[in-house]
Write a protein that holds these residues in place. Structure first.
Motif, PDB file in Angstrom:
ATOM      1  N   LEU A  36       0.799  -1.229   0.065  1.00 50.58           N
ATOM      2  CA  LEU A  36      -0.023   0.166   0.109  1.00 50.58           C
ATOM      3  C   LEU A  36       0.808   1.294   0.150  1.00 50.58           C
ATOM      4  CD1 LEU A  36      -2.695  -1.084   2.698  1.00 50.58           C
ATOM      5  CD2 LEU A  36      -2.776  -1.305   0.107  1.00 50.58           C
ATOM      6  N   GLY A  37       2.169   1.052  -0.548  1.00 48.62           N
ATOM      7  CA  GLY A  37       3.003   2.456  -0.763  1.00 48.62           C
ATOM      8  C   GLY A  37       3.434   2.939   0.685  1.00 48.62           C
ATOM      9  N   GLN A  38       3.403   1.988   1.534  1.00 46.79           N
ATOM     10  CA  GLN A  38       3.836   2.514   2.868  1.00 46.79           C
ATOM     11  C   GLN A  38       5.503   2.777   3.218  1.00 46.79           C
ATOM     12  OE1 GLN A  38       0.879   0.868   6.456  1.00 46.79           O
ATOM     13  NE2 GLN A  38       0.885  -0.490   4.727  1.00 46.79           N
ATOM     14  N   ARG A  39       6.121   2.320   2.607  1.00 47.43           N
ATOM     15  CA  ARG A  39       7.619   2.186   2.729  1.00 47.43           C
ATOM     16  C   ARG A  39       8.161   3.224   3.615  1.00 47.43           C
ATOM     17  NH1 ARG A  39      11.653  -1.113   1.234  1.00 47.43           N
ATOM     18  NH2 ARG A  39      13.858  -0.539   1.292  1.00 47.43           N
ATOM     19  N   TYR A  40       7.789   4.587   3.327  1.00 51.42           N
ATOM     20  CA  TYR A  40       8.509   5.854   4.027  1.00 51.42           C
ATOM     21  C   TYR A  40       7.177   6.480   4.735  1.00 51.42           C
ATOM     22  CZ  TYR A  40      12.033   4.680   0.322  1.00 51.42           C
ATOM     23  OH  TYR A  40      12.797   3.928  -0.472  1.00 51.42           O
ATOM     24  N   ALA A  41       6.246   5.853   5.149  1.00 49.41           N
ATOM     25  CA  ALA A  41       5.331   6.405   5.629  1.00 49.41           C
ATOM     26  C   ALA A  41       5.523   6.875   7.201  1.00 49.41           C
ATOM     27  CB  ALA A  41       3.865   5.501   5.880  1.00 49.41           C
ATOM     28  N   TYR A  42       4.644   7.923   7.680  1.00 52.17           N
ATOM     29  CA  TYR A  42       4.665   8.638   8.836  1.00 52.17           C
ATOM     30  C   TYR A  42       3.470   8.203   9.718  1.00 52.17           C
ATOM     31  CZ  TYR A  42       8.628  11.415   7.255  1.00 52.17           C
ATOM     32  OH  TYR A  42       9.807  11.915   6.701  1.00 52.17           O
ATOM     33  N   ASP A  43       3.703   8.296  10.836  1.00 50.10           N
ATOM     34  CA  ASP A  43       2.242   8.335  11.781  1.00 50.10           C
ATOM     35  C   ASP A  43       2.648   9.587  12.660  1.00 50.10           C
ATOM     36  OD1 ASP A  43       0.734   6.269  10.800  1.00 50.10           O
ATOM     37  OD2 ASP A  43       1.670   4.649  12.372  1.00 50.10           O
ATOM     38  N   PHE A  44       1.676  10.300  12.822  1.00 51.12           N
ATOM     39  CA  PHE A  44       1.891  11.518  13.581  1.00 51.12           C
ATOM     40  C   PHE A  44       0.867  11.646  14.885  1.00 51.12           C
ATOM     41  CE2 PHE A  44       3.685  13.279   9.628  1.00 51.12           C
ATOM     42  CZ  PHE A  44       5.174  13.367  10.170  1.00 51.12           C
ATOM     43  N   LEU A  45       1.150  11.835  15.882  1.00 51.15           N
ATOM     44  CA  LEU A  45       0.229  12.088  17.259  1.00 51.15           C
ATOM     45  C   LEU A  45       0.534  12.950  18.372  1.00 51.15           C
ATOM     46  CD1 LEU A  45       0.187   9.102  19.955  1.00 51.15           C
ATOM     47  CD2 LEU A  45       1.614   9.117  18.053  1.00 51.15           C
ATOM     48  N   ARG A  46      -0.191  13.279  19.215  1.00 49.31           N
ATOM     49  CA  ARG A  46       0.137  14.495  19.981  1.00 49.31           C
ATOM     50  C   ARG A  46       0.186  13.759  21.374  1.00 49.31           C
ATOM     51  NH1 ARG A  46      -3.149  19.731  19.472  1.00 49.31           N
ATOM     52  NH2 ARG A  46      -1.530  19.775  17.517  1.00 49.31           N
ATOM     53  N   LEU A  47       1.447  14.157  22.155  1.00 49.70           N
ATOM     54  CA  LEU A  47       1.526  13.508  23.465  1.00 49.70           C
ATOM     55  C   LEU A  47       1.293  14.563  24.710  1.00 49.70           C
ATOM     56  CD1 LEU A  47       4.763  11.477  23.230  1.00 49.70           C
ATOM     57  CD2 LEU A  47       2.119  10.529  22.725  1.00 49.70           C
ATOM     58  N   ASP A  48       1.132  14.119  25.784  1.00 44.46           N
ATOM     59  CA  ASP A  48       0.810  15.121  26.886  1.00 44.46           C
ATOM     60  C   ASP A  48       2.237  15.306  27.618  1.00 44.46           C
ATOM     61  OD1 ASP A  48       0.141  16.458  29.114  1.00 44.46           O
ATOM     62  OD2 ASP A  48      -1.266  15.005  29.932  1.00 44.46           O
ATOM     63  N   TRP A  49       3.018  16.136  27.019  1.00 52.04           N
ATOM     64  CA  TRP A  49       4.476  16.086  27.536  1.00 52.04           C
ATOM     65  C   TRP A  49       4.425  16.629  29.079  1.00 52.04           C
ATOM     66  CZ3 TRP A  49       8.418  14.068  24.904  1.00 52.04           C
ATOM     67  CH2 TRP A  49       8.247  13.581  23.716  1.00 52.04           C
ATOM     68  N   GLU A  50       3.641  17.753  29.275  1.00 47.92           N
ATOM     69  CA  GLU A  50       3.471  18.602  30.364  1.00 47.92           C
ATOM     70  C   GLU A  50       3.410  17.684  31.919  1.00 47.92           C
ATOM     71  OE1 GLU A  50       5.038  21.337  30.497  1.00 47.92           O
ATOM     72  OE2 GLU A  50       4.592  21.365  28.112  1.00 47.92           O
ATOM     73  N   LYS A  51       2.134  16.752  31.465  1.00 44.19           N
ATOM     74  CA  LYS A  51       2.100  15.850  32.748  1.00 44.19           C
ATOM     75  C   LYS A  51       2.863  14.644  32.710  1.00 44.19           C
ATOM     76  CE  LYS A  51      -2.672  17.623  32.903  1.00 44.19           C
ATOM     77  NZ  LYS A  51      -3.972  17.538  32.863  1.00 44.19           N
ATOM     78  N   THR A  52       2.691  13.840  31.463  1.00 50.49           N
ATOM     79  CA  THR A  52       3.388  12.354  31.765  1.00 50.49           C
ATOM     80  C   THR A  52       4.484  12.365  30.650  1.00 50.49           C
ATOM     81  OG1 THR A  52       1.920  11.564  30.031  1.00 50.49           O
ATOM     82  CG2 THR A  52       1.207  11.355  32.298  1.00 50.49           C
ATOM     83  N   GLY A  53       4.474  12.989  29.678  1.00 53.19           N
ATOM     84  CA  GLY A  53       5.395  12.973  28.585  1.00 53.19           C
ATOM     85  C   GLY A  53       5.064  11.665  27.540  1.00 53.19           C
TER      86      GLY A  53
END
Length: 231
Positions: A36-53
Motif C-alpha cells: 500500500l505504498g507504506q515504505r516511507y510512511a509517517y504516523d503523527f500523534l500528540r502527547l501530553d508532555w507537560e503531565k506524563t510525557g
C-alpha cells in the motif's frame, strides 16, 4: 541517510505540537511492509508532555486498558489536517465508522484481524486506511492521508487544492491503535500497486531539552523521539 538522501520536500500537514512514533528515520520500511505504498510512511500523534510525557489522552492508563478512553479525551482527535503542497484531490472517502473509545484490546483485535484476514481483492480498503484522502501533487507524486475522523473531510474529488488548505480532521478509523494521522507519498494513486516515495518537511521546530529551546529544522525527517511543532 541512505534512501532518504534525496526526499521530496513538502509542508508539514499538521499544526501545533506532534511526535512521529513511526517514521522512516527509525526504520525502512517504516511500517514493516512495502504494501500500500507504506515504505516511507509517517504516523503523527500528540502527547501530553507537560503531565506524563508519553500519554496521548487525558485520563489514566488503567482506564485505557480496562474501559477505554473516549475519543474526545484523546489529544489530537479532531485536529486539522492541511495540504502539504498544491494539488488535486483524487480520492476523498468518508463515512467509515470510528470506534467510539480507544482501548488496547479492542484496537489490537482489529489490527490482528486485518493483518491475517484482509484481502485487497475482496474487502473495502477503508477497513485498513479508514476515511482517507489521496492528492495528486503532480510530477508522479501522490499523497495519502489516512484514519480521518468520520464525516470530517472538507474537500471533494476533483477539487484543486492550495498548499496549507484544510482537508479534514485527525481520527481513529480503520487500522488505528490511537487517533493519529498516517501520511505518505507514493508513485501511484492506486494503493494496491503504489510504491512509497521518501519525503521530508520544509520547516518545523524541534525541542532541545538540554537548552530548553525550540530550534528550526529545514528539510528535515523527524526522529521518533523528536518533539516537533509547526505554528
Amino acid at each position: 541517510m541512505g534512501e532518504l538522501e534525496n526526499p521530496v520536500i513538502v509542508q508539514f500537514p499538521l499544526r501545533g505540537e506532534w511526535v512521529a512514533p513511526t517514521t522512516p528515520e527509525k526504520q525502512i520500511p517504516s511500517h514493516g511492509t512495502d504494501m500500500l505504498g507504506q515504505r516511507y510512511a509517517y504516523d503523527f500523534l500528540r502527547l501530553d508532555w507537560e503531565k506524563t510525557g508519553n500519554n496521548y489522552f487525558n485520563s489514566n492508563i488503567l482506564k485505557y486498558y480496562l474501559m477505554g478512553i473516549p475519543l474526545k479525551d484523546c489529544l489530537c482527535w479532531g485536529e486539522g489536517i492541511f495540504a502539504p503542497a498544491d494539488g488535486t484531490v483524487i480520492k476523498a472517502e468518508d463515512g467509515y465508522h470510528e470506534r467510539k473509545r480507544v482501548n488496547f484490546f479492542t484496537d489490537m483485535f482489529v489490527i490482528l484481524r486485518n493483518t491475517f484476514t484482509f484481502d485487497l481483492q475482496k474487502h473495502d480498503i477503508k477497513r485498513v486506511v479508514g476515511n482517507y484522502i489521496i492528492m495528486d501533487l503532480e510530477n508522479g507524486i501522490y499523497a495519502l492521508f489516512a484514519h480521518l475522523q468520520k464525516n470530517s473531510i472538507m474537500i471533494k474529488e476533483g477539487q484543486k487544492i492550495k498548499k496549507g488548505q484544510i482537508l479534514g480532521k485527525v481520527g481513529h478509523s480503520g487500522n488505528s491503535t490511537a487517533p493519529h494521522l498516517h501520511f505518505q507519498l507514493m508513485d501511484n494513486k492506486d494503493l494496491s500497486s503504489s510504491k512509497g516515495i521518501p519525503c521530508a518537511f520544509d520547516q518545523y521546530e524541534k525541542y532541545c531539552e538540554e537548552e530548553n529551546v525550540w530550534k528550526t529544522v529545514i528539510n528535515g525527517v523527524p526522529n521518533y523521539k523528536d518533539r516537533i511543532r509547526v505554528l
